[in-house]
Write a protein that holds these residues in place. Structure first.
Motif, PDB file in Angstrom:
ATOM      1  N   ARG A 139      -1.868   1.315   8.854  1.00 56.29           N
ATOM      2  CA  ARG A 139      -3.062   1.477   8.017  1.00 56.29           C
ATOM      3  C   ARG A 139      -2.803   1.015   6.592  1.00 56.29           C
ATOM      4  NH1 ARG A 139      -3.404   6.429  10.908  1.00 56.29           N
ATOM      5  NH2 ARG A 139      -2.446   7.519   9.151  1.00 56.29           N
ATOM      6  N   THR A 140      -1.629   1.311   6.066  1.00 53.63           N
ATOM      7  CA  THR A 140      -1.300   0.887   4.702  1.00 53.63           C
ATOM      8  C   THR A 140      -1.213  -0.630   4.617  1.00 53.63           C
ATOM      9  OG1 THR A 140      -0.067   2.934   4.334  1.00 53.63           O
ATOM     10  CG2 THR A 140       0.352   1.127   2.822  1.00 53.63           C
ATOM     11  N   ALA A 141      -0.636  -1.262   5.636  1.00 58.13           N
ATOM     12  CA  ALA A 141      -0.544  -2.719   5.654  1.00 58.13           C
ATOM     13  C   ALA A 141      -1.931  -3.351   5.693  1.00 58.13           C
ATOM     14  CB  ALA A 141       0.287  -3.178   6.847  1.00 58.13           C
ATOM     15  N   ARG A 142      -2.827  -2.777   6.497  1.00 54.37           N
ATOM     16  CA  ARG A 142      -4.188  -3.313   6.558  1.00 54.37           C
ATOM     17  C   ARG A 142      -4.906  -3.149   5.221  1.00 54.37           C
ATOM     18  NH1 ARG A 142      -8.673  -0.922  10.615  1.00 54.37           N
ATOM     19  NH2 ARG A 142      -8.292   0.883   9.271  1.00 54.37           N
ATOM     20  N   THR A 143      -4.725  -1.997   4.587  1.00 55.20           N
ATOM     21  CA  THR A 143      -5.339  -1.778   3.273  1.00 55.20           C
ATOM     22  C   THR A 143      -4.828  -2.789   2.259  1.00 55.20           C
ATOM     23  OG1 THR A 143      -5.618   0.586   3.718  1.00 55.20           O
ATOM     24  CG2 THR A 143      -5.651  -0.114   1.410  1.00 55.20           C
ATOM     25  N   SER A 144      -3.532  -3.038   2.273  1.00 52.64           N
ATOM     26  CA  SER A 144      -2.943  -4.011   1.357  1.00 52.64           C
ATOM     27  C   SER A 144      -3.465  -5.418   1.646  1.00 52.64           C
ATOM     28  CB  SER A 144      -1.413  -3.983   1.479  1.00 52.64           C
ATOM     29  OG  SER A 144      -0.808  -4.894   0.602  1.00 52.64           O
ATOM     30  N   ALA A 145      -3.597  -5.756   2.929  1.00 50.29           N
ATOM     31  CA  ALA A 145      -4.128  -7.074   3.293  1.00 50.29           C
ATOM     32  C   ALA A 145      -5.560  -7.227   2.811  1.00 50.29           C
ATOM     33  CB  ALA A 145      -4.040  -7.272   4.802  1.00 50.29           C
ATOM     34  N   ARG A 146      -6.365  -6.192   2.987  1.00 45.06           N
ATOM     35  CA  ARG A 146      -7.761  -6.273   2.552  1.00 45.06           C
ATOM     36  C   ARG A 146      -7.879  -6.411   1.045  1.00 45.06           C
ATOM     37  NH1 ARG A 146     -10.999  -1.917   6.476  1.00 45.06           N
ATOM     38  NH2 ARG A 146     -11.104  -3.322   8.290  1.00 45.06           N
ATOM     39  N   ALA A 147      -6.987  -5.763   0.331  1.00 42.54           N
ATOM     40  CA  ALA A 147      -7.011  -5.904  -1.128  1.00 42.54           C
ATOM     41  C   ALA A 147      -6.753  -7.345  -1.548  1.00 42.54           C
ATOM     42  CB  ALA A 147      -5.971  -4.974  -1.753  1.00 42.54           C
ATOM     43  N   ALA A 148      -6.040  -8.087  -0.701  1.00 43.48           N
ATOM     44  CA  ALA A 148      -5.751  -9.497  -0.980  1.00 43.48           C
ATOM     45  C   ALA A 148      -6.784 -10.432  -0.359  1.00 43.48           C
ATOM     46  CB  ALA A 148      -4.359  -9.859  -0.469  1.00 43.48           C
ATOM     47  N   ARG A 160       0.023 -15.901   1.693  1.00 42.84           N
ATOM     48  CA  ARG A 160      -0.528 -14.830   0.856  1.00 42.84           C
ATOM     49  C   ARG A 160      -0.766 -13.570   1.683  1.00 42.84           C
ATOM     50  NH1 ARG A 160      -3.768 -19.051  -1.112  1.00 42.84           N
ATOM     51  NH2 ARG A 160      -5.635 -18.216  -0.124  1.00 42.84           N
ATOM     52  N   ALA A 161      -1.260 -13.761   2.901  1.00 40.10           N
ATOM     53  CA  ALA A 161      -1.513 -12.605   3.764  1.00 40.10           C
ATOM     54  C   ALA A 161      -0.220 -11.880   4.107  1.00 40.10           C
ATOM     55  CB  ALA A 161      -2.225 -13.070   5.033  1.00 40.10           C
ATOM     56  N   LEU A 162       0.813 -12.635   4.466  1.00 38.79           N
ATOM     57  CA  LEU A 162       2.096 -12.012   4.806  1.00 38.79           C
ATOM     58  C   LEU A 162       2.670 -11.252   3.616  1.00 38.79           C
ATOM     59  CD1 LEU A 162       3.787 -14.808   6.948  1.00 38.79           C
ATOM     60  CD2 LEU A 162       2.869 -12.620   7.746  1.00 38.79           C
ATOM     61  N   GLU A 163       2.541 -11.820   2.438  1.00 38.08           N
ATOM     62  CA  GLU A 163       3.043 -11.142   1.238  1.00 38.08           C
ATOM     63  C   GLU A 163       2.351  -9.793   1.062  1.00 38.08           C
ATOM     64  OE1 GLU A 163       3.514 -11.944  -3.603  1.00 38.08           O
ATOM     65  OE2 GLU A 163       2.577 -13.443  -2.306  1.00 38.08           O
ATOM     66  N   ALA A 164       1.027  -9.769   1.289  1.00 44.08           N
ATOM     67  CA  ALA A 164       0.282  -8.525   1.137  1.00 44.08           C
ATOM     68  C   ALA A 164       0.640  -7.525   2.229  1.00 44.08           C
ATOM     69  CB  ALA A 164      -1.216  -8.823   1.158  1.00 44.08           C
ATOM     70  N   ILE A 165       0.765  -7.989   3.468  1.00 42.62           N
ATOM     71  CA  ILE A 165       1.088  -7.088   4.585  1.00 42.62           C
ATOM     72  C   ILE A 165       2.465  -6.484   4.399  1.00 42.62           C
ATOM     73  CG2 ILE A 165       1.588  -7.040   7.059  1.00 42.62           C
ATOM     74  CD1 ILE A 165      -0.673  -9.155   7.352  1.00 42.62           C
ATOM     75  N   VAL A 166       3.441  -7.315   4.049  1.00 40.05           N
ATOM     76  CA  VAL A 166       4.793  -6.816   3.833  1.00 40.05           C
ATOM     77  C   VAL A 166       4.841  -5.828   2.686  1.00 40.05           C
ATOM     78  CG1 VAL A 166       7.121  -7.487   3.114  1.00 40.05           C
ATOM     79  CG2 VAL A 166       5.918  -8.802   4.865  1.00 40.05           C
TER      80      VAL A 166
END
Length: 442
Positions: free
Chosen positions: A388-397, A430-436
């Motif tokens: 869930r945290t990874a998805r939230t971070s991805a959405r922020a990006a 960019r997506a991978l950076e946000a997910i990680v």
């Protein structure tokens, strides 16, 4: 050609009018991120203005970051992250944010191949449509081309008359269930959500079966829906012993096995796994789709059903005319005949073979890979909180990634299902950076 009109009677200069018109096409969604604009020469000819007018408009849009240029490729609508903000007076403030989807079903289509796509549709416009309703099986020439392709790529030898054209894999499943007797439908869990919904809408009960466990009993089931070449979404290839056990159970119970062969052409670690239907045509209904190799928007698929079921389907379709549009069939025929599909598949396979290890390198320190690297997505086990945290971070990006839990019904699995086909390399980075970043935050 852009849907633009310039008015020489207005006081506003023509370059300014053109720039404003392109901005409007972007903001109203007519032009999307990455869309290629006509060349200055072509657009000038279409609008009946000098090339300098178009060049000035493009220069202005470039300065305002509405467009970007690529050397030798042309002018494109800029990405969502770099587009200038503009207040909207006609859209509600509560509108859901728009994310770039990292889904498991959107393929990579190299922009260099778009000319072949346009050529196919030009041929459609010049071809003579059928008189009255089309062939209930589908366009004969297309079925011939598909029969050749199935033999060459999937080891499945069928006659053109054994193929039924459908409006995608879920349409094939819906029609197939309508031709079967009463009974439940076994579905892998986790599994393909659209298939589950289609089965439920048909009025049948979905029987959950652990995706990685062999099927040994199909009592009470009219059908069993499986993805043996690349289990969706865990990624495993069904072992030979499990294939034989499934077929034995199907014969014992009189069950039709529905094989959804959705992305088998995109193996890049080994040769594509032969189709399950090649082992027993009398028990397996083979379902294929053009969504992963051509485009989901084409809405075309094919069904090779057991002989008795095929005849029932054909009689029903002759009455209902439940066939996909002739125009889409005719376009796919041209794409196959021209070698366009083979070319697109080879290019996409190379892209996926490059991207999959990049995704793995980024996620492996923080998550566990669920299955072999293949196709246009990979699935990763994490805790529910980390996912869930990874998805939230991805959405922020600006990206949206699927949760593994969303594919589960009875199964208690958590993690991410990360598609990498429908994005550019830069977007994937960019997506991978946000997910990680999100995974590290747990």
């Amino acid at each position: 050609m852009l849907p633009v009109r310039l008015d020489r009677a207005r006081a506003e200069p023509l370059p300014a009018q053109l720039a404003a018109a392109v901005r409007a096409l972007v903001t109203d969604g007519t032009l999307g991120t990455g869309d290629r604009l006509p060349s200055s020469r072509a657009l000038a000819t279409d609008l009946g203005v000098s090339r300098a007018v178009v060049e000035q408009a493009y220069d202005q849009l470039l300065a305002e970051a509405w467009v970007s240029t690529r050397r030798g490729a042309g002018t494109f609508v800029a990405s969502g992250e770099t587009l200038p903000t503009q207040p909207s007076t006609h859209r509600p403030a509560s509108r859901e944010p728009q994310y770039t989807q990292l889904d498991a079903g959107t393929p990579w289509i190299d922009p260099r191949h778009l000319a072949g796509w346009r050529r196919a549709w030009r041929e459609v416009s010049m071809a003579r449509p059928p008189r009255g309703y089309p062939d209930p099986s589908g366009l004969p020439e297309l079925r011939e081309a598909l029969a050749e392709r199935l033999a060459r790529t999937r080891g499945l030898t069928v006659a053109p008359d054994e193929i039924l054209l459908t409006a995608g894999s879920t349409d094939a499943l819906r029609q197939l269930l309508g031709a079967l007797g009463p009974g439940n439908v076994l579905v892998e869990d986790p599994g393909y959500r659209a298939a589950v919904e289609s089965i439920r809408m048909s009025g049948r009960v979905v029987v959950d079966h652990p995706a990685l466990a062999p099927v040994t009993d199909l009592t009470g089931c009219a059908a069993a829906y499986v993805t043996p070449a690349h289990q969706h979404p865990l990624g495993r290839v069904m072992p030979a012993a499990d294939r034989l056990a499934l077929l034995a159970a199907a014969r014992a119970a009189g069950t039709v096995v529905v094989e959804d062969d959705y992305d088998s052409e995109f193996r890049y670690d080994v040769a594509p796994v032969p189709a399950l239907a090649a082992l027993d045509r009398s028990q397996v209904a083979y379902v294929g789709t053009a969504s992963k190799s051509v485009s989901p928007s084409l809405r075309l698929g094919w069904l090779v059903a057991p002989p008795e079921v095929h005849e029932r389907l054909l009689r029903r379709r002759a009455i209902t005319h439940d066939t996909p549009p002739w125009t889409s069939q005719r376009a796919l025929l041209t794409l196959l005949r021209d070698g366009w599909v083979d070319k697109v598949v080879r290019t996409a396979r190379r892209v996926y073979a490059d991207r999959a290890p990049r995704v793995a390198a980024a996620l492996e320190p923080h998550a566990a890979l669920a299955g072999p690297l293949a196709g246009m997505y990979s699935t990763w086990h994490t805790s529910a909180a980390a996912a869930r945290t990874a998805r939230t971070s991805a959405r922020a990006a600006g990206f949206d990634v699927r949760l593994l839990a969303d594919y589960c019904r009875s199964a208690q699995l958590t993690g991410l299902v990360l598609g990498f086909g429908g994005v550019t390399d830069a977007e994937l980075d960019r997506a991978l950076e946000a997910i990680v970043s999100g995974l590290r935050g747990r």
